[in-house]
Motif scaffolding. Structure first.
Motif, PDB file in Angstrom:
ATOM      1  N   ALA A   3      33.470 -20.004   5.079  1.00 31.75           N
ATOM      2  CA  ALA A   3      34.200 -21.161   5.581  1.00 31.75           C
ATOM      3  C   ALA A   3      35.050 -21.667   4.430  1.00 31.75           C
ATOM      4  N   ILE A   4      36.327 -21.874   4.677  1.00 33.18           N
ATOM      5  CA  ILE A   4      37.235 -22.320   3.624  1.00 33.18           C
ATOM      6  C   ILE A   4      37.220 -23.840   3.550  1.00 33.18           C
ATOM      7  N   GLN A   5      36.956 -24.330   2.360  1.00 32.86           N
ATOM      8  CA  GLN A   5      36.937 -25.767   2.116  1.00 32.86           C
ATOM      9  C   GLN A   5      38.199 -26.110   1.331  1.00 32.86           C
ATOM     10  N   GLN A   6      39.127 -26.813   1.995  1.00 32.76           N
ATOM     11  CA  GLN A   6      40.349 -27.183   1.315  1.00 32.76           C
ATOM     12  C   GLN A   6      40.066 -28.365   0.396  1.00 32.76           C
ATOM     13  N   SER A   7      40.668 -28.301  -0.785  1.00 37.00           N
ATOM     14  CA  SER A   7      40.460 -29.385  -1.736  1.00 37.00           C
ATOM     15  C   SER A   7      41.255 -30.602  -1.307  1.00 37.00           C
ATOM     16  N   ASP A   8      40.832 -31.780  -1.786  1.00 32.59           N
ATOM     17  CA  ASP A   8      41.518 -33.017  -1.454  1.00 32.59           C
ATOM     18  C   ASP A   8      42.918 -33.050  -2.056  1.00 32.59           C
ATOM     19  N   SER A   9      43.055 -32.467  -3.235  1.00 33.10           N
ATOM     20  CA  SER A   9      44.364 -32.434  -3.882  1.00 33.10           C
ATOM     21  C   SER A   9      45.183 -31.267  -3.346  1.00 33.10           C
ATOM     22  N   LYS A  10      46.467 -31.351  -3.528  1.00 34.46           N
ATOM     23  CA  LYS A  10      47.375 -30.282  -3.099  1.00 34.46           C
ATOM     24  C   LYS A  10      47.079 -29.033  -3.920  1.00 34.46           C
ATOM     25  N   SER A  11      46.892 -27.889  -3.259  1.00 32.30           N
ATOM     26  CA  SER A  11      46.593 -26.668  -3.997  1.00 32.30           C
ATOM     27  C   SER A  11      47.851 -26.178  -4.711  1.00 32.30           C
ATOM     28  N   ALA A  12      47.651 -25.562  -5.851  1.00 27.42           N
ATOM     29  CA  ALA A  12      48.757 -25.093  -6.675  1.00 27.42           C
ATOM     30  C   ALA A  12      49.427 -23.889  -6.033  1.00 27.42           C
ATOM     31  N   LYS A  13      50.737 -23.782  -6.194  1.00 28.46           N
ATOM     32  CA  LYS A  13      51.469 -22.594  -5.745  1.00 28.46           C
ATOM     33  C   LYS A  13      51.232 -21.494  -6.761  1.00 28.46           C
ATOM     34  N   CYS A  14      50.913 -20.300  -6.292  1.00 29.88           N
ATOM     35  CA  CYS A  14      50.610 -19.170  -7.162  1.00 29.88           C
ATOM     36  C   CYS A  14      51.604 -18.044  -6.935  1.00 29.88           C
ATOM     37  N   ALA A  15      51.807 -17.254  -7.963  1.00 27.65           N
ATOM     38  CA  ALA A  15      52.597 -16.032  -7.856  1.00 27.65           C
ATOM     39  C   ALA A  15      51.607 -14.878  -7.784  1.00 27.65           C
ATOM     40  N   LEU A  16      51.542 -14.206  -6.646  1.00 30.86           N
ATOM     41  CA  LEU A  16      50.570 -13.142  -6.437  1.00 30.86           C
ATOM     42  C   LEU A  16      51.213 -11.800  -6.725  1.00 30.86           C
ATOM     43  N   ASN A  17      50.608 -11.020  -7.628  1.00 32.59           N
ATOM     44  CA  ASN A  17      51.102  -9.706  -8.006  1.00 32.59           C
ATOM     45  C   ASN A  17      50.014  -8.674  -7.787  1.00 32.59           C
ATOM     46  N   LEU A  18      50.329  -7.614  -7.039  1.00 34.97           N
ATOM     47  CA  LEU A  18      49.418  -6.486  -6.874  1.00 34.97           C
ATOM     48  C   LEU A  18      49.915  -5.375  -7.787  1.00 34.97           C
ATOM     49  N   ILE A  19      49.187  -5.139  -8.870  1.00 37.96           N
ATOM     50  CA  ILE A  19      49.605  -4.201  -9.899  1.00 37.96           C
ATOM     51  C   ILE A  19      48.741  -2.944  -9.814  1.00 37.96           C
ATOM     52  N   PRO A  20      49.343  -1.730  -9.866  1.00 38.42           N
ATOM     53  CA  PRO A  20      48.588  -0.478  -9.708  1.00 38.42           C
ATOM     54  C   PRO A  20      47.863  -0.065 -10.985  1.00 38.42           C
ATOM     55  N   CYS A  21      46.920  -0.871 -11.410  1.00 39.77           N
ATOM     56  CA  CYS A  21      46.114  -0.519 -12.573  1.00 39.77           C
ATOM     57  C   CYS A  21      44.798  -1.269 -12.482  1.00 39.77           C
ATOM     58  N   HIS A  22      43.841  -0.841 -13.274  1.00 45.92           N
ATOM     59  CA  HIS A  22      42.530  -1.487 -13.298  1.00 45.92           C
ATOM     60  C   HIS A  22      42.402  -2.278 -14.596  1.00 45.92           C
ATOM     61  N   LEU A  23      42.098  -3.555 -14.464  1.00 47.07           N
ATOM     62  CA  LEU A  23      41.886  -4.422 -15.618  1.00 47.07           C
ATOM     63  C   LEU A  23      40.442  -4.905 -15.586  1.00 47.07           C
ATOM     64  N   ASN A  24      39.805  -4.921 -16.725  1.00 51.57           N
ATOM     65  CA  ASN A  24      38.431  -5.417 -16.803  1.00 51.57           C
ATOM     66  C   ASN A  24      38.428  -6.913 -17.093  1.00 51.57           C
ATOM     67  N   HIS A  25      39.179  -7.655 -16.276  1.00 45.97           N
ATOM     68  CA  HIS A  25      39.257  -9.107 -16.421  1.00 45.97           C
ATOM     69  C   HIS A  25      39.616  -9.683 -15.061  1.00 45.97           C
ATOM     70  N   ASP A  26      38.999 -10.780 -14.677  1.00 44.74           N
ATOM     71  CA  ASP A  26      39.305 -11.367 -13.374  1.00 44.74           C
ATOM     72  C   ASP A  26      39.552 -12.869 -13.451  1.00 44.74           C
ATOM     73  N   GLY A  27      40.094 -13.330 -14.558  1.00 43.93           N
ATOM     74  CA  GLY A  27      40.371 -14.746 -14.710  1.00 43.93           C
ATOM     75  C   GLY A  27      41.815 -14.996 -15.071  1.00 43.93           C
ATOM     76  N   PRO A  28      42.121 -16.233 -15.416  1.00 40.51           N
ATOM     77  CA  PRO A  28      43.495 -16.553 -15.796  1.00 40.51           C
ATOM     78  C   PRO A  28      43.896 -15.862 -17.093  1.00 40.51           C
ATOM     79  N   VAL A  29      45.186 -15.622 -17.230  1.00 38.21           N
ATOM     80  CA  VAL A  29      45.722 -14.962 -18.419  1.00 38.21           C
ATOM     81  C   VAL A  29      46.876 -15.811 -18.938  1.00 38.21           C
ATOM     82  N   ASN A  30      46.891 -16.035 -20.220  1.00 37.88           N
ATOM     83  CA  ASN A  30      48.003 -16.738 -20.841  1.00 37.88           C
ATOM     84  C   ASN A  30      49.043 -15.682 -21.212  1.00 37.88           C
TER      85      ASN A  30
END
Length: 162
Positions: A3-30
Motif C-alpha cells: 500500500a503506497i503511503q503518500q507523504s504530507d509534503s510534496k514529493s521531490a521530482k526525480c530524474a529516472l535513468n535505466l543504465i545497462p550496468c550493474h552497480l553495487n550501490h542502491d542509494g543516492p550518489v553525489n
C-alpha cells in the motif's frame, strides 16, 4: 502486497535513468559532471559516458493517466480493516465464513515522483523491440491499460467464450 503511503509534503521530482550496468550501490550518489554529464543530441536523444563507456539514451514519457513514483518499502504493516468494516466478502451461500487469513499488506513510502524515464544502451540507441527495459516499460503500460479498462472501452475483447 503493498500500500503506497503518500507523504504530507510534496514529493521531490526525480530524474529516472535505466543504465545497462550493474552497480553495487542502491542509494543516492553525489554525481559530479566529471562522472555523469548527459548531453542532448540534435535528434532528441542523449549521449553520456560512464566509466569510459559511451551510452545513448532515449526519453520515454509516462502516458497520461499514469504517475511514476519512487518508493521505499518499509517493514510497517498497513492497518487491517475490522470485521465490521468489511462487507463480508468471505461469506458463502450458507452464511458461513471461510477461514482465510488476512493478507499482510506492507506500507511503501513515496520518496519522489517522475514523469519520464531515460533508457540508456551501450553505443547505440535503445530499440523498441530489442531493449529489454524499454520493451518492458511499454509492455507493462499496455498490460496495465488492458487490466483497468472495461469491455465497453476495449472493442478487441469479448465476453463470450467460444
Amino acid at each position: 502486497m503493498l500500500a503506497i503511503q503518500q507523504s504530507d509534503s510534496k514529493s521531490a521530482k526525480c530524474a529516472l535513468n535505466l543504465i545497462p550496468c550493474h552497480l553495487n550501490h542502491d542509494g543516492p550518489v553525489n554525481a559530479t559532471e566529471r562522472y555523469w554529464n548527459p548531453e542532448p543530441d540534435t535528434d532528441g536523444t542523449h549521449t553520456a559516458y560512464f566509466r569510459g563507456r559511451k551510452l545513448k539514451g532515449k526519453n520515454v514519457k509516462i502516458p497520461d493517466g499514469y504517475r511514476g513514483a519512487v518508493l521505499n518499502i518499509t517493514d510497517k504493516a498497513a492497518p487491517q480493516p475490522s470485521s465490521q468494516e468489511k462487507n463480508s466478502p468471505n461469506d458463502n451461500e450458507e452464511g458461513e465464513e471461510d477461514d482465510e487469513k488476512p493478507v499482510e499488506v506492507k506500507l511503501a513510502e513515496e520518496l519522489g515522483s517522475f514523469d519520464e524515464i531515460m533508457v540508456w544502451s551501450h553505443e547505440s540507441m535503445p530499440s523498441d523491440t530489442d531493449d529489454p527495459y524499454l520493451k518492458g516499460v511499454q509492455e507493462w503500460m499496455s498490460f496495465a491499460k488492458a487490466m483497468h479498462c472495461s469491455d465497453e472501452e476495449n472493442p478487441n475483447t469479448s465476453s463470450k467464450i467460444t
